[in-house]
Design a protein around this motif. Sequence first.
Motif, PDB file in Angstrom:
ATOM      1  N   MET A  79       0.858  -1.172   0.000  1.00 29.13           N
ATOM      2  CA  MET A  79       0.000   0.000   0.000  1.00 29.13           C
ATOM      3  C   MET A  79       0.905   1.236   0.000  1.00 29.13           C
ATOM      4  SD  MET A  79      -3.215   1.109   2.480  1.00 29.13           S
ATOM      5  CE  MET A  79      -2.734   0.149   3.844  1.00 29.13           C
ATOM      6  N   ASP A  80       0.686   2.076  -0.978  1.00 28.14           N
ATOM      7  CA  ASP A  80       1.503   3.284  -1.068  1.00 28.14           C
ATOM      8  C   ASP A  80       0.807   4.458  -0.379  1.00 28.14           C
ATOM      9  OD1 ASP A  80      -0.504   3.560  -2.914  1.00 28.14           O
ATOM     10  OD2 ASP A  80       0.751   4.519  -4.431  1.00 28.14           O
ATOM     11  N   TYR A  81       1.493   5.588  -0.385  1.00 28.69           N
ATOM     12  CA  TYR A  81       1.035   6.774   0.324  1.00 28.69           C
ATOM     13  C   TYR A  81      -0.283   7.306  -0.255  1.00 28.69           C
ATOM     14  CZ  TYR A  81       1.253  11.316   2.622  1.00 28.69           C
ATOM     15  OH  TYR A  81       0.962  12.423   3.375  1.00 28.69           O
ATOM     16  N   GLY A  82      -0.453   7.257  -1.558  1.00 29.76           N
ATOM     17  CA  GLY A  82      -1.675   7.745  -2.192  1.00 29.76           C
ATOM     18  C   GLY A  82      -2.891   6.922  -1.796  1.00 29.76           C
ATOM     19  N   THR A  83      -2.736   5.614  -1.703  1.00 27.34           N
ATOM     20  CA  THR A  83      -3.841   4.744  -1.283  1.00 27.34           C
ATOM     21  C   THR A  83      -4.212   5.020   0.170  1.00 27.34           C
ATOM     22  OG1 THR A  83      -3.033   3.045  -2.799  1.00 27.34           O
ATOM     23  CG2 THR A  83      -4.608   2.347  -1.135  1.00 27.34           C
ATOM     24  N   LEU A  84      -3.217   5.210   1.015  1.00 27.75           N
ATOM     25  CA  LEU A  84      -3.472   5.513   2.420  1.00 27.75           C
ATOM     26  C   LEU A  84      -4.217   6.833   2.561  1.00 27.75           C
ATOM     27  CD1 LEU A  84      -3.041   4.721   5.374  1.00 27.75           C
ATOM     28  CD2 LEU A  84      -0.877   5.967   5.293  1.00 27.75           C
ATOM     29  N   ARG A  85      -3.807   7.844   1.814  1.00 25.06           N
ATOM     30  CA  ARG A  85      -4.502   9.131   1.847  1.00 25.06           C
ATOM     31  C   ARG A  85      -5.944   8.988   1.380  1.00 25.06           C
ATOM     32  NH1 ARG A  85      -1.136  13.626  -1.132  1.00 25.06           N
ATOM     33  NH2 ARG A  85      -3.046  14.738  -0.634  1.00 25.06           N
TER      34      ARG A  85
END
Length: 59
Positions: A1-7
């Motif tokens: 999971m990358d930062y964009g998905t977390l956001r």
Amino acid sequence: MDYGTLRGLIALLILTLFIIIVVWAYSRKRNNSFDKAANSIFEEDRKEETNKQETNNNV
């Protein structure tokens, strides 16, 4: 999971919480208690006026 998905997931969580709060605030079950809270300020004003009148009558 990358930062964009977390956001994106956090934004979805915040949106969901916002919708839940709005539905809770406008539900008919809460209407009576909100009306009591809204009118409580006027009850305090009436009590103060009654106390002032009683004080003036005793003078």
